[in-house]
Design a protein around this motif. Structure first.
Motif, short mmCIF file in Angstrom:
data_model
loop_
_atom_site.label_atom_id
_atom_site.label_comp_id
_atom_site.label_asym_id
_atom_site.label_seq_id
_atom_site.Cartn_x
_atom_site.Cartn_y
_atom_site.Cartn_z
N MET A 184 0.82 -1.21 0.00
CA MET A 184 0.00 0.00 0.00
C MET A 184 0.86 1.26 0.00
N GLU A 185 1.98 1.26 0.72
CA GLU A 185 2.82 2.45 0.78
C GLU A 185 3.35 2.82 -0.60
N VAL A 186 3.81 1.82 -1.36
CA VAL A 186 4.33 2.08 -2.70
C VAL A 186 3.19 2.50 -3.62
N TRP A 187 2.06 1.81 -3.57
CA TRP A 187 0.94 2.12 -4.46
C TRP A 187 0.48 3.56 -4.29
N THR A 188 0.31 3.99 -3.04
CA THR A 188 -0.16 5.36 -2.80
C THR A 188 0.90 6.40 -3.17
N ALA A 189 2.17 5.99 -3.21
CA ALA A 189 3.23 6.94 -3.59
C ALA A 189 3.28 7.14 -5.10
N LEU A 190 2.69 6.22 -5.87
CA LEU A 190 2.67 6.36 -7.32
C LEU A 190 1.64 7.40 -7.73
N SER A 191 1.94 8.14 -8.79
CA SER A 191 0.98 9.12 -9.30
C SER A 191 -0.24 8.41 -9.89
N ARG A 192 -1.31 9.15 -10.03
CA ARG A 192 -2.52 8.59 -10.63
C ARG A 192 -2.23 8.14 -12.06
N SER A 193 -1.40 8.89 -12.78
CA SER A 193 -1.04 8.50 -14.15
C SER A 193 -0.31 7.16 -14.16
N THR A 194 0.65 6.99 -13.24
CA THR A 194 1.39 5.73 -13.18
C THR A 194 0.46 4.57 -12.86
N GLN A 195 -0.44 4.77 -11.92
CA GLN A 195 -1.39 3.72 -11.57
C GLN A 195 -2.22 3.32 -12.79
N GLU A 196 -2.68 4.31 -13.56
CA GLU A 196 -3.49 4.01 -14.74
C GLU A 196 -2.67 3.31 -15.82
N PHE A 197 -1.40 3.72 -15.98
CA PHE A 197 -0.54 3.04 -16.95
C PHE A 197 -0.34 1.57 -16.56
N LEU A 198 -0.11 1.32 -15.28
CA LEU A 198 0.08 -0.05 -14.81
C LEU A 198 -1.17 -0.89 -15.04
N ILE A 199 -2.32 -0.35 -14.65
CA ILE A 199 -3.57 -1.09 -14.82
C ILE A 199 -3.81 -1.38 -16.30
N SER A 200 -3.60 -0.37 -17.14
CA SER A 200 -3.80 -0.56 -18.58
C SER A 200 -2.86 -1.64 -19.12
N GLY A 201 -1.59 -1.59 -18.68
CA GLY A 201 -0.61 -2.57 -19.15
C GLY A 201 -0.96 -3.98 -18.73
N ILE A 202 -1.45 -4.15 -17.49
CA ILE A 202 -1.82 -5.49 -17.01
C ILE A 202 -3.07 -5.99 -17.73
N VAL A 203 -4.04 -5.10 -17.98
CA VAL A 203 -5.23 -5.51 -18.72
C VAL A 203 -4.84 -5.98 -20.12
N ALA A 204 -3.97 -5.22 -20.78
CA ALA A 204 -3.51 -5.62 -22.11
C ALA A 204 -2.72 -6.93 -22.05
N PHE A 205 -1.92 -7.10 -21.00
CA PHE A 205 -1.18 -8.36 -20.80
C PHE A 205 -2.15 -9.53 -20.69
N ASP A 206 -3.21 -9.37 -19.87
CA ASP A 206 -4.19 -10.45 -19.70
C ASP A 206 -4.90 -10.76 -21.02
N ARG A 207 -5.12 -9.72 -21.81
CA ARG A 207 -5.78 -9.91 -23.10
C ARG A 207 -4.96 -10.81 -24.01
N LEU A 208 -3.63 -10.72 -23.90
CA LEU A 208 -2.75 -11.49 -24.78
C LEU A 208 -2.34 -12.83 -24.18
N ASP A 209 -2.57 -13.03 -22.88
CA ASP A 209 -2.02 -14.19 -22.19
C ASP A 209 -2.52 -15.50 -22.77
N GLY A 210 -3.78 -15.55 -23.17
CA GLY A 210 -4.33 -16.80 -23.66
C GLY A 210 -3.72 -17.27 -24.96
N ALA A 211 -3.08 -16.37 -25.68
CA ALA A 211 -2.50 -16.75 -26.99
C ALA A 211 -0.99 -16.95 -26.91
#
Length: 372
Positions: A184-211
């Protein structure tokens, strides 16, 4: 790399086994009339160069939407087609590969992605044959465009990567998972932009994982993860240095040693644009020495700045190598006309977030850059 005739037969067999429907006649079931027979009697095109069919999951889907999924097989070894293969594709294969393109009604986009991945698995025999799967032609086109500068290419890739998610989008379960993994300490220290980039990247990763059983072009998620890392470096190690110099009132004197001129220009505000990740890492690499007596004034100033942080030794001696590794192994291949495959993307996520008890680079930067 099979012959075009073999590709035609395999694709026909794939759709016959699934029991899809094809063509203008929605009653025409593929199990009764395989594609290969239709292609042989189709007078609309030369079936030795290109074959196409519109397929429907059900008869009613055509009535409801008026559009199915268009599969087109291309004989890229013919003199007409070889020049159309993107450079990002030809760099992976030893010869000119044949290809299949998919075009679909937007209502069937998710199903079309599944079909593309499943067909790729079928053709590759679960990875035994080399198949490259790209679910984003925009990214592949940008990567292989020889007329774009690196800066133009990265801007275009940023725009393409941001299109992975609808806006606004919320993923509470994924956010909770990242908070748990990073702390939690690291997560809250990240900017909102960084959090959104991470979430977007993981969602895209999951989208490709099955292939991932086939060779998969995965530059889109890698760009998003690189944006998360770069945003953190800028906010934690670049902007604070600029504020440190401004508050000192002494500035940074010039010298004949130009090794750290880019860092000096940035710190003094003469360069409003942030230093890119690789450029900053290259500047930082000059500080990773046991003898700092011959550093230019900008180096002395940056060493004074990191002494105010919780782990100056990591910033001075370790960070540059890790950032250069990210730039050379992940960020640059994602932007340039070469394939960044799914295993590389997987390695990148593990490097950034950590795994098996090892701290990731992202939380390491956050903890090291805290003020004393």
């Amino acid at each position: 790399m099979d012959s075009f005739a073999t590709l035609r037969d395999k694709v026909s067999a794939y759709f016959s086994n699934l029991g899809f429907y094809v063509g203008e006649d929605h009653e025409d079931e593929l199990r009764e009339n395989p594609l290969i027979k239709r292609w042989r009697r189709d007078n609309g095109c030369d079936w030795r160069l290109q074959c196409a069919a519109i397929v429907y999951p059900t008869r009613s889907s055509a009535d409801m939407l008026g559009s199915g999924t268009l599969f087109t097989l291309h004989n890229n070894r013919s003199t007409r087609s070889a020049v159309l293969v993107p450079g990002a594709v030809t760099r992976f294969f030893s010869g000119t590969p044949n290809s299949i393109s998919v075009d679909t009604h937007h209502f069937w986009l998710g199903s079309a992605n599944w079909l593309a991945g499943d067909l790729a698995k079928y053709l590759s025999k679960e990875g035994k044959h080399a198949i490259l799967l790209s679910l984003d032609d925009t990214v592949t086109g940008v990567k292989s465009n020889p007329y774009l500068s690196d800066e133009e290419r990265l801007l275009a890739l940023d725009a393409a990567a941001n299109a992975y998610l609808p806006s606004p989008a919320s993923f509470p379960a994924l956010s909770s998972s990242l908070k748990s993994q990073l702390g939690m300490e690291v997560w809250t220290a990240l900017s909102r932009s960084t959090q959104e980039f991470l979430i977007s990247g993981i969602v895209a990763f999951d989208r490709l994982d099955g292939a991932s059983t086939v060779q998969l072009e995965a530059s889109g998620p890698a760009i998003l993860l690189s944006k998360a890392l770069e945003d953190t470096v800028v906010r934690r190690l670049m902007l604070p240095f600029r504020r440190f110099i401004a508050s000192s009132g002494t500035g940074i004197s010039s010298s004949g040693d130009g090794r750290l001129n880019k860092l000096r220009e940035y710190a003094l505000g003469g360069q409003n644009k942030k230093l890119e990740l690789g450029t900053f890492a290259s500047q930082l690499a000059h500080l990773a020495t046991g003898d700092t007596s011959n550093l230019p004034p900008a180096g002395v100033a940056y060493l004074a700045f990191i002494q105010t942080l919780s782990d100056p030794d990591f910033v001075q001696h370790e960070l540059a190598d890790q950032l250069l590794h990210v730039t050379r192994s992940f960020r640059n291949p994602a932007a340039h006309p070469e394939v960044l495959d799914f295993p590389q993307l997987h390695s990148y996520i593990r490097l950034l977030l950590g795994h098996s008890g090892a701290e990731g680079l992202l939380p390491r930067i956050v903890t090291a850059s805290k003020s004393k």
